[in-house]
Write an enzyme that holds these catalytic residues in place. Structure first.
Site, PDB file in Angstrom:
ATOM      1  N   THR A 125       0.879  -1.142  -0.069  1.00  0.00           N
ATOM      2  CA  THR A 125      -0.193  -0.139   0.086  1.00  0.00           C
ATOM      3  C   THR A 125       0.803   1.270   0.055  1.00  0.00           C
ATOM      4  O   THR A 125       2.053   1.156   0.469  1.00  0.00           O
ATOM      5  CB  THR A 125      -0.802   0.166   1.220  1.00  0.00           C
ATOM      6  N   GLU A 127       0.212   3.663   1.810  1.00  0.00           N
ATOM      7  CA  GLU A 127       0.371   4.100   3.272  1.00  0.00           C
ATOM      8  C   GLU A 127       1.828   3.846   3.741  1.00  0.00           C
ATOM      9  O   GLU A 127       2.289   4.516   4.840  1.00  0.00           O
ATOM     10  CB  GLU A 127      -0.456   3.517   4.011  1.00  0.00           C
ATOM     11  N   TYR A 149      -0.917   0.317  10.871  1.00  0.00           N
ATOM     12  CA  TYR A 149      -1.358  -0.507   9.734  1.00  0.00           C
ATOM     13  C   TYR A 149      -0.192  -0.673   8.833  1.00  0.00           C
ATOM     14  O   TYR A 149       0.152  -1.398   8.159  1.00  0.00           O
ATOM     15  CB  TYR A 149      -2.705   0.170   9.170  1.00  0.00           C
ATOM     16  N   LYS A 153       2.081  -3.362   7.106  1.00  0.00           N
ATOM     17  CA  LYS A 153       2.420  -3.830   5.707  1.00  0.00           C
ATOM     18  C   LYS A 153       3.727  -3.670   5.104  1.00  0.00           C
ATOM     19  O   LYS A 153       4.114  -4.259   4.022  1.00  0.00           O
ATOM     20  CB  LYS A 153       1.487  -2.615   4.853  1.00  0.00           C
TER      21      LYS A 153
END
Ligand code: NAP
Ligand code: G4F
Length: 343
Positions: A125, A127, A149, A153
């Site tokens: 991602t 992010e 999160y 990841k």
């Protein structure tokens, strides 16, 4: 017939990817952690509920993952399952890490042992870029994750790369920027907005309450992004690819466009936490900001560079933000209208 195992089958991307792979003639196994019939609405909306074979698999349980992989013996595994909501990862950091980081390792270990020649897709991602180190962000931009999160990841991304390098497994990571659709979960800002605007339009809700309106995201249309995932697994060599539009917009702009698509004209007063969105016609406050929806650490701006995906995969995002808002707004207006007719 190729066999694909999709984890996170009941999520937005799982549903669109299942539809695409069915069209391509795959036998599709959808791994679900048994969330009950109500979780089936996306497969139902796409009309593929009966065509996907559901297998019960939770990324928290290694023996369960091993049984499913032994049973399915997939040619391709698309790992889309995750605790995918950034906000919740601050409330449930350990669970998020267990699913989003160690869960990926569990799947890789099971594959290494049982089906090492399966091609594996990892849902990485944007992010991971977090507090961005360069603009726009590409496959070579260093990561600086800003939430439990995103940290999870990053682990999942590098463990997938490591299994490629250490064991010659085919693992490809798609570093996907935000992609939305009419099937997006209601907790994410785009769908929260279009759903609320539709309810406001039909008099079911007074206002929309959001958090930080000034962060910027690179938003594309989800069905195009799952096609990119498929392409990554059709290559001869595994690699990592950014999928993005290359354009970025504030949350404020998205909200404005959503109201516009429903026939409202919003005027902004105040700044930051004091921002208010006023209906120009009636003077009513339609948008307010609450610090309840702010995050302890924010990703201020994301904008992707999809050059490699264009060159190597011939993949390109096509839907503009205006078109995306239109698609989502029309779907939610239709849903709210028909639910009103039914009640
Ligand atoms: P989503 O709608 O939240 O779907 C995620 C799915 O994962 C849900 O169906 C959920 O099941 C399942 N899941 C959660 N915990 C699980 C567990 N322990 N075991 C098995 N399944 C579990 O997410 P999405 O938007 O489709 O995104 C797909 C993937 O891409 C995610 O990994 C996400 O982090 C990543 N990603 C998304 C975007 C984006 O903009 N959409 C961008 C980059 C990366 P339940 O239905 O039972 O809750
Ligand atoms: O819609 P969001 O929750 O998406 P976010 O955090 O960018 O994460 C999504 O995209 C990632 C890809 O970059 C995926 F990896 C991840 O799984 C997920 O799909 O929030 C977008 C922005 C944030 O800056 C947030 O602070 O919107 C801001 N925001 C403002 N008000 C809000 C709200 N976000 C949510 N969810 N709800 C609000 O009320």
């Amino acid at each position: 017939m190729k066999k694909a195992l999709i984890t996170g089958i009941r999520g937005q991307d799982g549903a669109y990817l299942a539809k695409l792979l069915l069209q391509k003639g795959y036998k599709v196994y959808g791994a679900d952690r048994r969330s009950g019939d109500s979780g089936n609405w996306r497969l139902k909306e796409l009309g593929i509920e009966q065509e996907v074979e559901i297998v019960y698999m939770d990324l928290l349980e290694l023996t369960n993952i091993r049984h499913v992989i032994s049973k399915v013996m997939p040619d391709e595994v698309y790992n889309l399952a995750a605790q995918s909501f950034v906000g919740v990862s601050f409330e449930q950091p350990i669970l998020t890490a267990d699913i989003d980081a160690i869960g990926v390792l569990r799947v890789l270990e099971a594959l290494r042992d049982i089906k090492p020649d399966a091609k594996f897709y990892q849902a990485s991602t944007s992010e991971m870029f977090g507090k961005v180190r360069e603009m726009p962000q590409s496959e070579t931009t260093p990561f600086y994750p800003r939430s439990p999160y995103a940290v999870s990841k990053v682990y999942a991304h590098y463990i997938s790369v490591n299994y490629r390098e250490a064991y010659s497994m085919f693992t490809a990571c798609g570093i996907l920027f935000n992609h939305e659709s009419e099937l997006r979960g209601l907790e994410f800002v785009t769908r929260k907005t279009t759903y609320a605007v539709a309810r406001i339009k039909y008099g079911l809700q007074d206002k929309l309450i959001l958090g930080n309106l000034d962060s910027k995201r690179d938003w594309g249309y989800a069905p195009e992004y799952v096609y990119g995932m498929y392409l990554m697994l059709q290559q001869n060599k595994p690699d990592d690819y950014v999928l993005a539009t290359g354009h970025t917009h504030t949350i404020r702009e998205f909200v404005e466009k959503a109201f516009e698509a429903a026939g409202f004209n919003i005027e902004w007063l105040g700044e930051g936490i004091n921002s208010k969105g006023i209906d120009k016609k009636t003077g009513k406050v339609l948008v307010e900001v609450s610090k309840d929806f702010y995050r302890p650490s924010e990703v201020d701006v994301l904008i992707g560079n999809p050059k490699k995906a264009k060159e190597k995969l011939n993949w390109q995002a096509k839907t503009t933000l205006e078109e995306l808002v239109q698609i989502m707004m029309e779907a939610d207006l239709k849903r709210i209208k028909s639910s009103q007719l039914c009640s």
